[in-house]
Design an enzyme around this catalytic site. Sequence first.
Site, PDB file in Angstrom:
ATOM      1  N   ASP A 206     -26.415  39.869  30.526  1.00  0.00           N
ATOM      2  CA  ASP A 206     -26.989  40.213  29.067  1.00  0.00           C
ATOM      3  C   ASP A 206     -26.057  41.353  28.447  1.00  0.00           C
ATOM      4  O   ASP A 206     -26.347  42.680  28.894  1.00  0.00           O
ATOM      5  CB  ASP A 206     -28.539  40.904  29.619  1.00  0.00           C
ATOM      6  CG  ASP A 206     -29.204  41.255  28.365  1.00  0.00           C
ATOM      7  OD1 ASP A 206     -28.596  41.226  27.179  1.00  0.00           O
ATOM      8  OD2 ASP A 206     -30.336  41.763  28.531  1.00  0.00           O
ATOM      9  N   ASP A 235     -11.795  34.648  29.904  1.00  0.00           N
ATOM     10  CA  ASP A 235     -12.523  33.477  30.287  1.00  0.00           C
ATOM     11  C   ASP A 235     -13.755  33.253  29.309  1.00  0.00           C
ATOM     12  O   ASP A 235     -14.243  34.044  29.240  1.00  0.00           O
ATOM     13  CB  ASP A 235     -12.835  33.400  31.798  1.00  0.00           C
ATOM     14  CG  ASP A 235     -13.506  32.326  32.271  1.00  0.00           C
ATOM     15  OD1 ASP A 235     -12.761  31.171  32.103  1.00  0.00           O
ATOM     16  OD2 ASP A 235     -14.441  31.856  32.637  1.00  0.00           O
ATOM     17  N   GLU A 265      -9.908  32.078  25.923  1.00  0.00           N
ATOM     18  CA  GLU A 265     -10.173  30.806  26.094  1.00  0.00           C
ATOM     19  C   GLU A 265     -11.334  30.509  25.257  1.00  0.00           C
ATOM     20  O   GLU A 265     -12.528  30.985  25.587  1.00  0.00           O
ATOM     21  CB  GLU A 265     -10.317  30.482  27.759  1.00  0.00           C
ATOM     22  CG  GLU A 265     -10.785  28.813  27.790  1.00  0.00           C
ATOM     23  CD  GLU A 265     -11.961  28.855  28.695  1.00  0.00           C
ATOM     24  OE1 GLU A 265     -12.214  27.646  29.363  1.00  0.00           O
ATOM     25  OE2 GLU A 265     -12.482  29.863  29.265  1.00  0.00           O
ATOM     26  N   PHE A 306       0.284   6.663  17.466  1.00  0.00           N
ATOM     27  CA  PHE A 306      -0.059   7.977  17.089  1.00  0.00           C
ATOM     28  C   PHE A 306       0.889   8.360  15.922  1.00  0.00           C
ATOM     29  O   PHE A 306       1.978   8.247  16.007  1.00  0.00           O
ATOM     30  CB  PHE A 306      -0.198   8.971  17.977  1.00  0.00           C
ATOM     31  CG  PHE A 306      -0.697  10.306  17.592  1.00  0.00           C
ATOM     32  CD1 PHE A 306      -2.085  10.747  17.784  1.00  0.00           C
ATOM     33  CD2 PHE A 306      -0.030  11.337  17.124  1.00  0.00           C
ATOM     34  CE1 PHE A 306      -2.689  11.772  17.426  1.00  0.00           C
ATOM     35  CE2 PHE A 306      -0.314  12.503  16.800  1.00  0.00           C
ATOM     36  CZ  PHE A 306      -1.649  12.818  16.885  1.00  0.00           C
TER      37      PHE A 306
END
Length: 491
Positions: A206, A235, A265, A306
């Site tokens: 929290d 992270d 990330e 592509f």
Amino acid sequence: MSKENKKRTILQGFEWYLPDDGDHWNRLAGQAKELQKMGITGIWLPPAYKGTGGIHDVGYGVYDMYDLGEFNQKGSIPTKYGTKEQYLTAIKKLQAAGIKVYADIVLNHRMGADGVEEVNAVLDSSNNRNNCISAPYPILAWTKFTFPGRNGVYSDFTWNASHFDGVDWDDRKKQNGIFLFEGKSWEQNVDKELGNYDYLMGADLDMGNQEVIDELDRWGKWYLEQTNVDGFRLDAVKHINFSFYTHWLLKLRKESGKELHTIAEYWNPNASALCHYLDASGHVTTLFDVPLHFNFNKASGNNGNFDMRRIFEGTLTDARPDYAVTFVDNHDTQPGQALESFVQAWFKPLAYALILLRDDGIPCIFYGDLYGIPHDNIPPVKGLPELIKARNFSAYGTQTDYFDHENIIGWTRNGSPDMPDSGMAVIMSEGPGGSKYMCVGAEHAGETFVDLLGNCTDKIVLNETGCGDFKVGGGSVSVWLPEKACTRLTE
Ligand code: CA
């Protein structure tokens, strides 16, 4: 692009399936000189604290952040990678070789609590976390962290349910679900996937509780003092209040006086979400270019259909080049992992040329690509050490793009007078082989160029204006360098 960024070449120093032998810190220490010689300037080390899986934990199942492989907890003293002493030695050896060390910081969740507590909670829909699907009822939550194996060393802080927003397991009914504790709310300033993506796993911290913020501040200071790392990899930031790291990083930078270069990330394929995070967090960190990874993944699996002219379309490298950390794959995208989206082997050298030899972005190389993934019989990417060397010795000067064909694209760098024999012509095809007329620069008139990767074996002599017809094979890349440079780089 700042000059400082241009000099950076980062290695992600692990892959998911390294052996659980407690020896990885030693391995990396032993590789320091070789990595420095190759041109690696920074290394991202995996989470170094004790996870719930003990010696088998890759590091993201965080249990005790004060146990860097020092206390007998979760079945062993060392982590998967070794002991604290070995960790600190590896950091020193890498730094002595001129390599900056990035520590993996996982603050979103905790796992493997020492005890349960009865907490009133509501069940939220797992597909829409704004949607409450039960009245509050008492569950047994694994939220009591007392760390008896550490016994108060370094910190006497213990965690309880008041420090968390929710969990995904009721130990009374033995039931899975997204449980939000009564009196709590998910943080609003997070990714909007699944309605609200505050909750990822474990016991969710929290960040609205001042005791939590204070503890994370204390831990950050302790960790930096203990380890002397140079920067961070953050992270799962899409699951954490977007302004949390603004506070945490700025405070640590101010207190330590260190740059603490940081990569976060934020796993989202849309550059707009990444740009929003950069803005919302005050540009305190760079971000992995997740959209570019997905472009590589698509291009590699599209049977030569592509459009390579669009390889950077929709990427962070295109939108915010100064904040983009480019990568091809990582420990989450490799085969068998949660976000599996591995770039096919044939395309990897093309992808690495795109992140290593161009002006924009800070490249981050995956350990599993440099050294292979023995667990899945995946060999190292052929030519990757040469491409890293070419970045450091040859990829200088003005970049001229030839993104003018759907299969075959290329670019040149005219080199720098400070770097002898620098300059290059790169050409790649995701379809049939071919050639492209490209100009390196008049200063290279009459020079003989050869393919560093050896995919083309002929020699190309540039004309009086420093241009030439450069060749490439099908589904391949050729990096054409002055012959002298090539000889030096392959010695
Ligand atoms: Ca969270």
